[in-house]
Design an enzyme around this catalytic site. Sequence first.
Site, mmCIF file in Angstrom:
data_model
loop_
_atom_site.group_PDB
_atom_site.id
_atom_site.type_symbol
_atom_site.label_atom_id
_atom_site.label_comp_id
_atom_site.label_asym_id
_atom_site.label_seq_id
_atom_site.Cartn_x
_atom_site.Cartn_y
_atom_site.Cartn_z
ATOM 1 N N SER A 184 29.189 41.134 39.091
ATOM 2 C CA SER A 184 29.147 42.391 38.657
ATOM 3 C C SER A 184 29.010 42.160 37.220
ATOM 4 O O SER A 184 29.507 41.222 36.510
ATOM 5 C CB SER A 184 30.289 43.478 38.806
ATOM 6 O OG SER A 184 30.151 44.635 38.174
ATOM 7 N N TYR A 189 38.817 45.824 39.396
ATOM 8 C CA TYR A 189 37.629 45.596 39.875
ATOM 9 C C TYR A 189 37.118 44.502 38.912
ATOM 10 O O TYR A 189 36.578 43.532 39.587
ATOM 11 C CB TYR A 189 36.763 46.846 39.915
ATOM 12 C CG TYR A 189 35.310 46.479 40.296
ATOM 13 C CD1 TYR A 189 34.916 46.185 41.699
ATOM 14 C CD2 TYR A 189 34.404 46.420 39.421
ATOM 15 C CE1 TYR A 189 33.755 45.699 42.097
ATOM 16 C CE2 TYR A 189 32.983 46.412 39.870
ATOM 17 C CZ TYR A 189 32.812 46.035 41.120
ATOM 18 O OH TYR A 189 31.423 45.597 41.417
#
Length: 281
Positions: free
Chosen positions: A133, A146
């Site tokens: 990500s 995250y």
Amino acid sequence: MATWFVTGASRGIGAEIARAALKDGNNVVVAVRNPDRVPDDLKASDTVLPVALDVTDNDSIPAAVQTAVDRFGTIDVLVNNAGRGLLGALEEITDAEARSLFDLNVFGLINVTRAVLPHMRAQGSGKLVHIGSRSGFEGEPGVSLYSASKFAVAGISEALSVEMAPFGIQSMVVEPGVFRTDFLDASSLSVAAHRIDAYDGTPAHVTLDWIDQANHAQLGDPVKGAALIVEVTNTDKLPTHLYLGRDTLERLDVKYQQVQKDLAPWREKSAATAHDDADAA
């Protein structure tokens, strides 16, 4: 014809990667928690094999991998895509929520990779593609856990790119920005159950408000993104990182600037922490 093994391939970017690999003339193993939810165009055929796989169930992973090898003979590309998001300020997130996230995003990836590597080593080739990500190189408010999980993915991939080179196996982490999938839906994104009002109006909760505005209006096109992932994976030499999306490139520039800003005033003193006899050695 290569064999691709794609986790979390029933929807989102995972399904688009499976479609792009299939369109490119490959065999594709569609690894999903519930094969009944596989889209019609990815159901079983001569070149598509859906397999049941929950990457958090370590006992089931070897059987899924072996089923793929028995069917197609090899696994040439492993795409570790299965994962989800978690929103909330660090203080709001419970230990159980954090561990659940890491079980999927990190340990699931580790365990699937561990199961595939013996087959790749035996054949003397293979490519590992880990879906990270933008949050894997830039910690962002409201998604600290995250971000931490995707920083871990990047670190694992970088290490594997060196560890596996003697065996002819390459590793790449893909770091996408926001793509127009269902990732911001409740099916893929959890919000910390405990909310602390003190964070209202601060960056951590501004992220929560942004989700409602951004969902299904994200900048990135997952079909184009998946096509580029397949194109890059087909090259002889994988990049260590594939930075994917206009927003990722913009944030990468900000990250570079931050590194230089942090480094400049302390470079000399940082270097001076070496032993006095270091130069002589």
